[in-house]
Design an enzyme around this catalytic site. Structure first.
Site, short mmCIF file in Angstrom:
data_model
loop_
_atom_site.label_atom_id
_atom_site.label_comp_id
_atom_site.label_asym_id
_atom_site.label_seq_id
_atom_site.Cartn_x
_atom_site.Cartn_y
_atom_site.Cartn_z
CB ALA A 36 -0.93 -0.09 1.12
CG MET A 39 -0.72 8.00 -5.18
SD MET A 39 -1.58 8.84 -5.20
CE MET A 39 -2.78 8.84 -6.38
N GLY A 40 -3.27 4.03 -2.95
CA GLY A 40 -3.89 3.30 -3.19
C GLY A 40 -3.16 2.43 -2.58
CG ASP A 150 9.80 3.95 -13.05
OD1 ASP A 150 10.83 4.09 -13.37
OD2 ASP A 150 8.84 3.59 -12.10
#
Length: 770
Positions: A36, A39-40, A150
C-alpha cells in the site's frame, strides 16, 4: 463485505487484510495485501481458474478527483496494450467504480537487483535469455505505442517462468508532449535516459537506454552509472560515463549502443531482438515468441519463486471460509508418511485452517510445490523432537509427504536463518563492542515482511543519524530534528493575521520554525543502497556459519552451535564483511534465540526479541515524535524529480531556480509528491486543491494547504535593488508538513486567524540545486 479484523494471512510477501478492507473486488476474492502507498493498495487475489493475480486500487478520496482517475485510466490503457511474453498482463479492470481497480498478473520472484545480490550475476545462455526477454517485452510495448519510462531493476521481476516487466504507473503513449505529460521529468537517477532529465517527449529510446543498464547489472552485479550523490549520477548519465567491464563480448556492443547519450544512436527494441535471436545455422531466425519460449525452457534455471505457492493463497480463503477452524494432516492414505497429529494450522507461510487436500482440489495435481518446500523446510513445523521434517513431494491426492532426516548443526542453523527470512518478521537488538576498547554501539533491528520494511534504529549511517530504513525498496535516513517547541508541541499551532500583514505564532511570537530550509540531504548515504539495508544483515552470518563447514555443537550448552562465519557490519554508513567466529543458540523448534560473533574489530551480540512476528512498522518520523520528544528529520529519501520556483519570485534572476523534490513520508509516493510540487509551481492549474492560510509581511511568504492534508510554505525577501533595476530576492521553498485546518482565516479579513494542527511527519522536502 468487510474483512474481520482478526483474519490472518501468514504468507511470505503478503500481509493480512485489514479491518475495513473488502473481501472481494470485482470477481476476485482477496487473499491479503501485497502493499500500500499514498495513492492506494494492491491486493493478492485468486481468479475463477485458481490463478494468483494482483488487484490494484485507488483510494476513494483520490478516486473522487478527476486527475487521479484519469491517471489510473491511462495506466489501465497502457497495461492493456502489454501483450509480450516478458510483460505483466492485464486481466480485468473497472475504472468507473467508486474505487477504481485493475487486475493483472501476480509475478512471483525477486526483482533483478535482489536476485543478483542473493545469487550473483547471470552468466552464459541465462544472461542472453534475460537480455532477449527484456528486449522482447520492450518491443511488444513499443509496437503497441507505449513508452514504459520507468524501466529499472525494481520493475523487473525474475520469476521461474522468465523475466517480467511490471509497474506501468507512469507509462504513456509514445510521442506525448511535455505539456500534456505530468510525469515528463520523473525518473530514477542512473536509470533515466539523459533526455528524460530535460523533460523530453516520451520516446521508446529512453526505455532502450534503461535496457542497456539492466543487462549490465545482470552481467556484472553493478549498476553501470554506479551509486553516490544524485546529481553526480545524473552528470555521469549525461556525460556517458558508464562502467560495463564484465559484460560478455557478445553483448557488450549492444549494451554500449543502448547507453549512448544521443538517442538517435541507440538501436530500437526490435533491432535488439533481431540481434539476440539465435539463427538455425543457415542464417535464419524463427518467430520471436516461439524462440523465446524455447530458450526459457532450455536455459532459464536457478530462479525460484521467493516462497510463493498458490496453494497457500487458496488456503487463506479456505481459512476465512472455515471461520478459523484448524486442520490437521493425519496418518493413513496418501499422507501416511507424516505420522498422526502433525498440525498444519498456524504454520509460518501457510494459513491456519489450510487443508492440503482442499488446495490440491483447487489447483490439481500439477500445482507447483517449490514454494511449499522452501517455506516449510525452514518453518517451525520443520523441527519436531530430534528430527527435521523435509517436504518430499505433493502426491496426486494432494497430501504433503514428509520424511525424517538427521539434525546436524548445519541443519539447525539453516533452519534458524530460514525462520527469519521466510517468517512474518522479527525484532532483534545488537550490541557491538570494539575489541580495542571504546563505547559499545547499540542498535535495534526491526523487519516486517508484510510491510516490506526493514529498519535499523541507531547511528548505522554515521554520527548524528538516528535510523536507516529500507521501505518498499527505497532507502530513508533520519537524524535528530532541531528542537522547536513551538512547532513540535502537541497543541494546535496558530497562524495569526495582523493589520499590516500576516505573522506566524508558534508558541513564540514570530517563530516560524516549520518552514525553515529542508534538512540537509545526506548524499553520503548513497554509498550504501536500499537493498543493503535488509534482513541479510542478520541472516547472512547464520547462513555462512551453516555453509562454510566446521559448525559444531557446543558441549553442555544445549542447542548452541559454533563455527567460522562471515559477519556483515554497517558502521558509519560503510558496509563491510568481516571474518568471524560465530555462536548461535536456537530453541527446540529451531528458532534463533541469540547469536555472538567475534571479529578482529568487534565483539557482537544479537538477541532475538520476537521471531516470526512482523515488527510494528510506521513512518519513523511518527515513532520518533511519540518517543523521542521532537522527532527525526529525513536527511535522505527518494528524490522524485525537479521543479522550479515561479518567475515572479525570482524576478531578479530573469529565470527560475531548480529544486529537487524529496518524498520524505513513507506514505508519500513520488507520483503524488511531484503532483503537489507542480501544483505549487502553478496553483491556478487546479485551484480547488489549494487553500491559502496566510501571507507574511517583512519576510514575504505564502503558506497554503494542499489536498486537505499538508501545508507547504514559500518565503522570500527583497534585499535591495540589483544593477539591472530588479529587486534582489532571496527565497526558500519550505517543506510540506502534515496538517489539518481547524479554522480558516484570511478571506479578506486582515484580523482573522487561521488555526492549523500539524502532524509529526514531513511529507515532502525540497532541496535547492546548486
Amino acid at each position: 463485505m468487510s474483512t474481520p479484523p482478526d483474519t490472518v494471512s501468514p504468507i511470505p510477501g503478503l500481509s493480512p487484510l485489514e479491518p475495513g478492507d473488502p473481501t472481494t473486488i470485482g470477481p476476485y476474492p482477496l487473499v491479503g495485501r501485497i502493499g500500500a502507498g499514498g495513492m492506494g493498495a494492491v491486493y493478492g487475489a485468486l481468479d475463477v481458474y485458481g490463478r494468483c493475480v494482483a488487484v490494484k486500487t485507488v483510494h476513494a478520496d483520490f478516486a473522487r478527483q478527476d486527475r487521479f482517475r484519469e491517471a489510473f485510466t491511462r495506466e489501465v490503457e497502457m497495461l492493456g496494450r502489454a501483450d509480450g511474453i516478458s510483460t505483466a498482463r492485464l486481466h480485468a479492470a473497472d475504472t468507473s467504480a467508486a474505487v477504481p481497480w485493475l487486475a493483472f498478473d501476480y509475478v512471483p520472484g525477486r526483482d533483478l537487483r535482489a536476485h543478483v545480490r542473493a545469487f550473483g550475476p547471470l552468466t552464459g545462455a541465462m544472461l542472453r535469455v534475460f537480455a532477449l526477454g527484456m528486449a522482447e517485452g520492450l518491443a511488444a510495448l513499443h509496437t503497441a505505442g507505449v513508452a514504459h519510462r520507468d524501466i529499472k531493476p525494481g520493475n523487473v521481476i525474475l520469476s521461474p517462468q522468465g523475466p517480467k516487466i511490471v509497474d506501468f504507473g507512469i507509462a504513456v503513449e509514445i510521442g506525448t508532449e511535455r505539456s500534456q505529460d505530468a510525469a515528463a521529468s520523473y525518473g530514477t537517477p542512473g536509470w533515466a535516459a539523459p533526455e528524460r532529465h530535460d523533460g523530453a517527449v516520451a520516446d521508446p529510446s529512453a526505455d532502450v537506454f534503461a535496457w542497456g543498464g539492466l543487462v549490465a547489472l545482470a552481467a556484472t552485479g553493478h549498476e553501470p552509472f554506479g551509486s553516490g550523490e544524485t546529481q553526480e549520477r545524473i552528470r555521469r548519465v549525461r556525460a556517458g560515463e558508464y562502467e560495463v567491464d564484465g559484460v560478455p563480448d557478445d553483448l557488450r556492443g549492444l549494451v554500449e549502443s543502448a547507453l549512448a547519450v544521443d538517442p538517435a544512436r541507440r538501436p530500437d527494441a526490435e533491432e535488439l531482438v533481431r540481434a539476440l535471436l539465435p539463427d538455425d545455422g543457415a542464417g535464419r531466425t524463427h518467430g520471436v515468441a516461439e524462440t523465446l519460449r524455447r530458450m526459457l525452457g532450455d536455459y532459464w534455471r536457478g530462479v525460484d519463486d521467493a516462497g510463493h505457492d498458490p496453494t497457500r493463497w487458496a488456503g487463506v480463503l479456505a481459512a476465512v471460509s472455515a471461520a478459523g477452524l484448524g486442520a490437521t494432516v493425519s496418518g493413513g492414505g496418501a499422507g501416511a508418511g507424516i505420522g498422526a497429529g502433525v498440525t498444519v494450522a498456524g504454520t509460518p507461510g501457510m494459513a491456519a485452517g489450510t487443508a492440503p487436500t482442499a488446495a490440491a482440489g483447487t489447483f490439481g495435481g500439477g500445482a507447483s510445490t517449490s514454494g511449499v518446500m522452501s517455506g516449510l523446510a525452514g518453518s517451525k513445523l520443520a523441527m519436531t523432537g530430534a528430527g527435521v521434517l523435509a517436504v518430499a513431494a505433493l502426491t496426486g491426492g494432494g497430501y504433503f509427504v514428509y520424511e525424517q532426516v538427521g539434525t546436524s548443526p548445519e541443519e539447525w542453523v539453516t533452519t534458524a536463518a530460514r525462520t527469519l527470512e521466510e517468517g512474518a518478521g522479527f525484532t532483534a537488538t545488537m550490541e557491538r563492542v570494539p575489541v580495542e576498547g571504546g563505547d559499545p554501539i547499540n542498535e535495534e533491528y526491526l523487519y516486517s515482511a508484510a510491510d516490506q520494511s526493514f529498519l535499523i534504529r541507531g547511528a548505522a549511517m554515521g554520527p548524528g543519524t538516528t535510523a536507516v530504513a529500507d521501505h518498499q525498496g527505497e532507502m530513508y535516513v533520519y537524524a535528530p530534528r532541531e528542537e522547536d517547541p513551538g512547532l513540535w508541541s502537541n497543541s494546535p499551532q496558530r497562524l495569526s493575521v495582523v493589520s499590516a500583514g500576516v505573522s506566524l505564532s508558534f508558541g513564540e511570537e514570530g517563530d516560524h520554525g516549520l518552514w525553515q530550509d529542508s534538512p540537509e540531504y545526506l548524499e553520503s548515504a548513497l554509498d550504501v543502497e536500499a537493498d543493503h539495508i535488509d534482513p541479510t544483515l542478520i541472516t547472512a552470518p547464520l547462513r555462512s556459519l551453516a555453509e562454510m563447514g566446521g559448525a559444531e555443537a557446543v558441549e553442555g550448552e544445549g542447542r548452541m552451535f559454533e563455527g567460522p562465519a562471515v559477519l556483515p557490519v554497517l558502521d558509519e554508513g560503510v558496509l563491510t564483511e568481516e571474518q568471524a567466529t560465530g555462536r548461535v543458540e536456537v530453541d527446540e523448534e529451531g528458532v534463533p534465540v541469540r547469536a555472538e560473533y567475534t571479529t578482529e574489530r568487534w565483539e557482537v551480540r544479537v538477541d532475538f526479541e520476537e521471531v516470526d512476528i512482523g515488527a510494528p512498522m510506521e513512518d519513523p518520523q511518527v515513532w520518533a515524535a511519540d518517543n523521542d520528544g521532537f522527532g527525526w528529520s529525513v536527511v535522505h529519501a527518494p528524490i522524485c524529480g525537479t521543479v522550479y520556483l515561479p518567475e515572479s519570485v525570482a524576478a531578479n534572476e530573469g529565470g527560475q531556480k531548480e529544486w529537487d523534490v524529496q518524498a520524505s513520508g513513507w506514505d508519500m509516493d513520488c507520483d503524488h509528491a511531484m503532483d503537489v510540487a507542480r501544483l505549487r509551481e502553478d496553483r491556478l492549474s487546479d485551484p480547488d486543491r489549494v487553500e491559502t492560510l496566510h501571507a507574511f509581511r517583512g519576510r514575504r511568504s505564502d503558506v497554503s494547504q494542499f489536498d486537505d492534508e499538508m501545508a507547504c510554505g514559500i518565503f522570500w525577501s527583497e534585499d535591495g535593488t540589483g544593477a539591472d533595476g530588479y529587486p534582489e530576492v532571496s527565497y526558500t521553498y519550505g517543506p510540506c508538513q502534515e496538517s489539518t485546518v481547524l479554522s480558516l482565516g484570511v478571506d479578506g479579513d486582515p484580523y482573522k486567524e487561521s488555526e492549523v494542527e500539524f502532524g509529526p511527519a514531513t511529507l515532502i522536502d525540497f532541496h535547492e540545486r546548486a
